[in-house]
Design a protein around this motif. Structure first.
Motif, PDB file in Angstrom:
ATOM      1  N   GLY A 129      78.022 -61.530  17.426  1.00 31.77           N
ATOM      2  CA  GLY A 129      76.815 -60.195  17.361  1.00 31.77           C
ATOM      3  C   GLY A 129      75.553 -60.857  18.098  1.00 31.77           C
ATOM      4  O   GLY A 129      74.641 -60.613  19.116  1.00 31.77           O
ATOM      5  N   ILE A 130      75.464 -61.979  17.585  1.00 30.67           N
ATOM      6  CA  ILE A 130      74.189 -62.886  17.432  1.00 30.67           C
ATOM      7  C   ILE A 130      74.576 -63.438  19.326  1.00 30.67           C
ATOM      8  O   ILE A 130      73.196 -63.501  19.848  1.00 30.67           O
ATOM      9  CB  ILE A 130      73.640 -64.126  16.709  1.00 30.67           C
ATOM     10  CG1 ILE A 130      73.097 -63.235  15.547  1.00 30.67           C
ATOM     11  CG2 ILE A 130      72.903 -65.156  17.174  1.00 30.67           C
ATOM     12  CD1 ILE A 130      72.370 -62.655  15.104  1.00 30.67           C
ATOM     13  N   ALA A 131      75.452 -64.118  19.640  1.00 30.21           N
ATOM     14  CA  ALA A 131      75.714 -64.307  21.174  1.00 30.21           C
ATOM     15  C   ALA A 131      76.033 -63.426  21.858  1.00 30.21           C
ATOM     16  O   ALA A 131      74.665 -63.906  22.940  1.00 30.21           O
ATOM     17  CB  ALA A 131      76.915 -65.482  20.957  1.00 30.21           C
ATOM     18  N   LEU A 132      76.044 -61.727  21.611  1.00 28.42           N
ATOM     19  CA  LEU A 132      75.678 -61.284  22.672  1.00 28.42           C
ATOM     20  C   LEU A 132      73.919 -60.697  22.743  1.00 28.42           C
ATOM     21  O   LEU A 132      73.743 -60.379  23.391  1.00 28.42           O
ATOM     22  CB  LEU A 132      76.290 -60.197  22.111  1.00 28.42           C
ATOM     23  CG  LEU A 132      78.017 -59.609  22.366  1.00 28.42           C
ATOM     24  CD1 LEU A 132      78.439 -58.466  21.863  1.00 28.42           C
ATOM     25  CD2 LEU A 132      78.187 -59.716  23.857  1.00 28.42           C
ATOM     26  N   LEU A 133      73.391 -60.882  21.807  1.00 20.95           N
ATOM     27  CA  LEU A 133      72.277 -60.194  22.239  1.00 20.95           C
ATOM     28  C   LEU A 133      70.995 -61.955  22.760  1.00 20.95           C
ATOM     29  O   LEU A 133      70.282 -60.803  22.578  1.00 20.95           O
ATOM     30  CB  LEU A 133      71.615 -61.205  19.737  1.00 20.95           C
ATOM     31  CG  LEU A 133      70.349 -60.347  20.196  1.00 20.95           C
ATOM     32  CD1 LEU A 133      69.572 -59.347  20.650  1.00 20.95           C
ATOM     33  CD2 LEU A 133      70.273 -60.740  18.853  1.00 20.95           C
ATOM     34  N   ILE A 134      72.089 -63.022  21.887  1.00 20.59           N
ATOM     35  CA  ILE A 134      71.605 -63.585  22.918  1.00 20.59           C
ATOM     36  C   ILE A 134      71.556 -63.849  24.462  1.00 20.59           C
ATOM     37  O   ILE A 134      70.326 -63.884  26.196  1.00 20.59           O
ATOM     38  CB  ILE A 134      71.807 -65.189  22.744  1.00 20.59           C
ATOM     39  CG1 ILE A 134      70.924 -65.351  20.674  1.00 20.59           C
ATOM     40  CG2 ILE A 134      71.542 -66.231  23.303  1.00 20.59           C
ATOM     41  CD1 ILE A 134      71.640 -67.039  20.732  1.00 20.59           C
ATOM     42  N   TYR A 135      72.596 -63.589  24.887  1.00 20.80           N
ATOM     43  CA  TYR A 135      72.965 -63.449  26.170  1.00 20.80           C
ATOM     44  C   TYR A 135      72.549 -62.125  27.084  1.00 20.80           C
ATOM     45  O   TYR A 135      71.727 -61.983  28.295  1.00 20.80           O
ATOM     46  CB  TYR A 135      74.453 -62.861  26.135  1.00 20.80           C
ATOM     47  CG  TYR A 135      74.810 -62.012  27.690  1.00 20.80           C
ATOM     48  CD1 TYR A 135      74.870 -62.953  28.951  1.00 20.80           C
ATOM     49  CD2 TYR A 135      75.428 -60.934  28.034  1.00 20.80           C
ATOM     50  CE1 TYR A 135      75.603 -62.160  29.698  1.00 20.80           C
ATOM     51  CE2 TYR A 135      75.444 -60.113  28.108  1.00 20.80           C
ATOM     52  CZ  TYR A 135      75.544 -61.317  30.281  1.00 20.80           C
ATOM     53  OH  TYR A 135      75.877 -60.406  31.177  1.00 20.80           O
ATOM     54  N   THR A 136      72.079 -60.654  25.948  1.00 21.27           N
ATOM     55  CA  THR A 136      71.481 -60.275  26.418  1.00 21.27           C
ATOM     56  C   THR A 136      70.124 -60.502  26.912  1.00 21.27           C
ATOM     57  O   THR A 136      69.335 -59.728  27.828  1.00 21.27           O
ATOM     58  CB  THR A 136      71.369 -58.685  25.651  1.00 21.27           C
ATOM     59  OG1 THR A 136      73.275 -58.185  24.800  1.00 21.27           O
ATOM     60  CG2 THR A 136      71.049 -57.588  26.156  1.00 21.27           C
ATOM     61  N   THR A 137      69.427 -59.828  26.048  1.00 17.71           N
ATOM     62  CA  THR A 137      68.033 -60.798  25.882  1.00 17.71           C
ATOM     63  C   THR A 137      67.482 -61.776  27.180  1.00 17.71           C
ATOM     64  O   THR A 137      66.494 -61.304  27.848  1.00 17.71           O
ATOM     65  CB  THR A 137      67.586 -61.435  24.519  1.00 17.71           C
ATOM     66  OG1 THR A 137      67.652 -60.615  23.381  1.00 17.71           O
ATOM     67  CG2 THR A 137      65.650 -61.719  24.295  1.00 17.71           C
ATOM     68  N   SER A 138      68.240 -63.094  27.135  1.00 23.35           N
ATOM     69  CA  SER A 138      68.295 -63.393  28.654  1.00 23.35           C
ATOM     70  C   SER A 138      68.351 -62.660  29.594  1.00 23.35           C
ATOM     71  O   SER A 138      68.256 -63.218  30.514  1.00 23.35           O
ATOM     72  CB  SER A 138      69.516 -64.460  28.087  1.00 23.35           C
ATOM     73  OG  SER A 138      69.482 -65.701  27.004  1.00 23.35           O
TER      74      SER A 138
END
Length: 231
Positions: free
Chosen positions: A204-213
């Motif tokens: 979930g955190i990795a997806l959040l980082i990807y999405t924000t990037s």
């Protein structure tokens, strides 16, 4: 020196680390229940995703810090444009708090007091989920309109990252409470439960980082992170 954000490369890097951590944890779980080598407990503690102050904890705390930093960067860039920035800084604060919480075990400290006060058991065996769950609902309501105003492709990705993270951090934690109470925290089935739980949290955190990037690249095209030597 300047670094251009590449959302796909960032996500793949975090995903690779997550896979390594999960594999190491599974090796540790196997060793814990089926091997009896001397000093094996030291290795298990080092890689166990349910143990605090070890490699997985360090990674999770760092990943949440990265997520918080990117969210704060988005807030800053919106402020420069004189656009709404408060919700982004709010999210940045939430994840820096979660980063600190991950390494300080603050939520674990709530289990005893809340359990004794409310006499919880079963799905609420790990009683910290009650205050954190209420907080998650309040934040979900508060950020509902904010989410609807996001670009449609970003909305889906942010919702997905939130669902994956909360499915692990709260959803499987509820199930883990039932398992822990019935089978104990030293059981194999509980080890599998917290492995799934922590894996979803990290994803979930990795997806959040990807999405924000990806949001930064889409909304602020040409953005680069520059490191300038002070004079």
């Amino acid at each position: 020196m300047s670094v251009k954000l590449n959302p796909k490369s960032i996500f793949l890097t975090f995903l690779f680390i997550i896979v390594l951590l999960v594999i190491a944890n599974l090796v540790g779980v196997y060793a814990r229940f089926y091997l009896h080598f001397p000093h094996i407990k030291s290795f298990i503690r080092l890689v166990d995703v349910d143990t605090e102050m070890n490699i997985p904890t360090l990674y999770s705390s760092f990943a949440m810090f990265v997520a918080s930093s990117l969210l704060a960067l988005v807030g800053y860039m919106h402020r420069v444009r004189k656009e709404s920035s408060f919700p982004w800084f709010g999210l940045a604060f939430i994840f820096i708090f979660l980063s600190i919480d991950e390494s300080s075990e603050f939520h674990e400290m709530l289990v005893g007091p809340v359990r004794e006060t409310l006499h919880t058991s079963g799905v609420f065996y790990f009683a910290w989920v009650i205050p954190y769950g209420i907080l998650a609902i309040v934040l979900g309501i508060a950020y509902f309109r904010f989410l609807l105003n996001l670009p449609r492709n970003m909305l889906g990705l942010y919702v997905l990252s939130g669902v994956v993270f909360l499915s692990g951090s709260l959803g499987l934690e509820l199930l883990g409470g039932v398992i822990a109470q019935k089978s104990g925290t030293d059981s194999f089935i509980y080890a599998m439960s917290y492995t799934c739980e922590e894996t979803l949290e990290m994803l979930g955190i990795a997806l959040l980082i990807y999405t924000t990037s990806r949001y930064i690249v889409q909304v602020f095209p040409g953005t680069k992170l520059e490191f300038v030597e002070s004079k």
